[in-house]
Design a protein around this motif. Structure first.
Motif, short mmCIF file in Angstrom:
data_model
loop_
_atom_site.label_atom_id
_atom_site.label_comp_id
_atom_site.label_asym_id
_atom_site.label_seq_id
_atom_site.Cartn_x
_atom_site.Cartn_y
_atom_site.Cartn_z
N PHE A 191 0.87 -1.17 0.00
CA PHE A 191 0.00 0.00 0.00
C PHE A 191 0.91 1.22 0.00
N TYR A 192 0.50 2.27 -0.70
CA TYR A 192 1.33 3.46 -0.65
C TYR A 192 0.49 4.72 -0.79
N LYS A 193 1.07 5.80 -0.36
CA LYS A 193 0.43 7.11 -0.49
C LYS A 193 1.51 8.11 -0.89
N ARG A 194 1.29 8.73 -2.03
CA ARG A 194 2.27 9.71 -2.49
C ARG A 194 1.64 11.08 -2.36
N GLY A 195 1.98 11.79 -1.30
CA GLY A 195 1.45 13.13 -1.08
C GLY A 195 2.34 14.16 -1.74
N LYS A 196 2.04 15.43 -1.48
CA LYS A 196 2.84 16.51 -2.07
C LYS A 196 4.24 16.53 -1.48
N ILE A 197 4.33 16.24 -0.20
CA ILE A 197 5.63 16.32 0.47
C ILE A 197 6.16 14.93 0.78
N ARG A 198 5.32 14.11 1.32
CA ARG A 198 5.78 12.85 1.90
C ARG A 198 5.30 11.63 1.12
N TYR A 199 6.16 10.65 1.06
CA TYR A 199 5.80 9.39 0.44
C TYR A 199 5.83 8.30 1.50
N GLN A 200 4.73 7.57 1.63
CA GLN A 200 4.67 6.47 2.59
C GLN A 200 4.33 5.18 1.86
N GLY A 201 4.94 4.10 2.28
CA GLY A 201 4.63 2.80 1.69
C GLY A 201 4.74 1.70 2.73
N VAL A 202 3.88 0.70 2.62
CA VAL A 202 3.95 -0.45 3.52
C VAL A 202 3.98 -1.71 2.67
N ALA A 203 5.01 -2.52 2.83
CA ALA A 203 5.11 -3.80 2.13
C ALA A 203 5.03 -4.91 3.18
N ILE A 204 4.07 -5.81 3.00
CA ILE A 204 3.92 -6.93 3.93
C ILE A 204 4.13 -8.23 3.16
N THR A 205 5.04 -9.05 3.65
CA THR A 205 5.23 -10.37 3.02
C THR A 205 4.57 -11.43 3.89
N GLY A 206 4.09 -12.48 3.25
CA GLY A 206 3.41 -13.55 3.97
C GLY A 206 2.86 -14.56 2.99
N GLU A 207 1.83 -15.27 3.43
CA GLU A 207 1.27 -16.35 2.61
C GLU A 207 -0.16 -16.00 2.15
N MET A 208 -0.44 -16.39 0.91
CA MET A 208 -1.77 -16.15 0.35
C MET A 208 -2.50 -17.48 0.17
N GLN A 209 -3.69 -17.51 0.70
CA GLN A 209 -4.51 -18.72 0.60
C GLN A 209 -5.72 -18.44 -0.29
N VAL A 210 -6.01 -19.35 -1.19
CA VAL A 210 -7.18 -19.20 -2.06
C VAL A 210 -8.35 -19.91 -1.39
N CYS A 211 -9.39 -19.15 -1.03
CA CYS A 211 -10.54 -19.72 -0.32
C CYS A 211 -11.74 -19.85 -1.27
N THR A 212 -12.20 -21.07 -1.46
CA THR A 212 -13.37 -21.29 -2.30
C THR A 212 -14.54 -21.86 -1.48
N ASP A 213 -14.35 -21.96 -0.17
CA ASP A 213 -15.43 -22.48 0.68
C ASP A 213 -16.55 -21.44 0.78
N GLN A 214 -17.78 -21.91 0.84
CA GLN A 214 -18.93 -21.01 0.77
C GLN A 214 -19.00 -20.05 1.96
N ALA A 215 -18.58 -20.51 3.14
CA ALA A 215 -18.67 -19.65 4.33
C ALA A 215 -17.82 -18.39 4.14
N THR A 216 -16.59 -18.57 3.66
CA THR A 216 -15.71 -17.40 3.45
C THR A 216 -16.27 -16.53 2.32
N LYS A 217 -16.73 -17.17 1.25
CA LYS A 217 -17.30 -16.42 0.13
C LYS A 217 -18.51 -15.59 0.59
N ASP A 218 -19.35 -16.17 1.41
CA ASP A 218 -20.52 -15.46 1.94
C ASP A 218 -20.10 -14.24 2.75
#
Lengths: 137, 137
Positions: B67-94
Motif C-alpha cells: 500500500f502506498y500514499k504519495r502526497g505533495k511532500i511525503r511518500y509512505q509505503g507499507v510492504a507486507i510479506t506472507g502467505e496467500m490462501q485461495v478460499c473457495t469455501d462457501q462460508a468465506t465467500k458469503d
C-alpha cells in the motif's frame, strides 16, 4: 493496443512499481519515481546502492515493473516481467544523473551509493476493463 | 510508528498491490481494489477463480501486499510479506461478498468464478521519508 502504445502509456505515469524476489523466495514490492529513461525494451531507474532491492536484484535478477492508472471509469495496468541489472559503471551513472539528484546523493554523480537499475523487459501484460492482452517484447 | 498505525494506514488506501511468484520464478504484480476485510494479520480480497494470480498462489503461496500514499511532500509505503490462501469455501465467500459483486459474478455468491484471497502477513516494512521500519507481525 500495440507495443508502442504500451510504452506511451508507461511514459505518462508518475509512479512505477518494482517487484523483486528476496532470499527467502518472497516477492517484494515498492513504489519508485518514474523511470529516468525508456529505450526499446529497457527501462532505467536511479536508486541507492545500499538499498535492499539492489541486494535482491544482485542475487536474483528476475523482476517485474508495473504501471497503472485508475481513472473514474477505467482501470489500466501494465505488468512487464524481465531481468534487472544493477549498473555501477560511471558511464551509465553519468547518463542517468540529473542535477537535482545531489539532494539524495551528497557526493554527486560519483557517489558510491548512487547506482542505476536497468530493466530489460521480455513479456508484457496489459489489463484494461477486465481484458488482458499479452505481448512478447 | 506502531503496528496498529500501519494497519490504520492500510485501511485508508483505495488501492492495494499484490505480488506473486509465477511458474518461471518471476515476481508478478497487479493493482487490486482495497481489501474487503482486515482482521489482525489477515487481509481479504475478492477475485476471479480463473485469474492467473489464483493459479500462481495455488502453486506458490508466497506473497507481498503493498500500500502506498504519495502526497505533495511525503511518500509512505507499507510492504507486507506472507502467505496467500485461495478460499473457495462457501462460508468465506458469503462473508466477503457484497451486493454490488453481482456485476462481476453473474451467478452471485455461489459463482464458481468468485473466490476469496486470504493473506496472512508475517513481516512488514514501513517506508517514510527515506527511513525504513520493520515489524514482525
Amino acid at each position: 493496443m500495440k507495443k508502442e502504445q504500451i510504452y506511451e502509456f508507461i511514459s505518462k505515469q508518475k509512479t512505477a512499481f518494482l517487484a523483486s524476489v528476496n532470499e527467502e523466495g518472497y516477492p517484494v514490492l515498492r513504489a519508485m519515481l518514474a523511470p529516468r529513461k525508456i529505450c526499446g525494451n529497457e527501462i532505467y531507474f536511479s536508486t541507492n546502492t545500499s538499498s535492499k532491492k539492489v541486494e535482491q536484484y544482485r542475487q536474483n535478477e528476475k523482476a517485474c515493473v508495473y504501471f497503472y492508472k485508475r481513472g473514474k471509469i477505467r482501470y489500466q495496468g501494465v505488468a512487464i516481467t524481465g531481468e534487472m541489472q544493477v549498473c555501477t559503471d560511471q558511464a551509465t551513472k553519468d547518463e542517468i544523473w540529473r542535477t537535482g539528484d545531489r539532494l539524495f546523493y551528497k557526493k554527486g554523480v560519483t557517489d558510491p551509493d548512487y547506482c542505476v537499475l536497468k530493466f530489460t523487459g521480455k513479456h508484457a501484460e496489459y489489463y484494461c476493463d477486465f481484458k488482458i492482452e499479452t505481448f512478447e517484447l
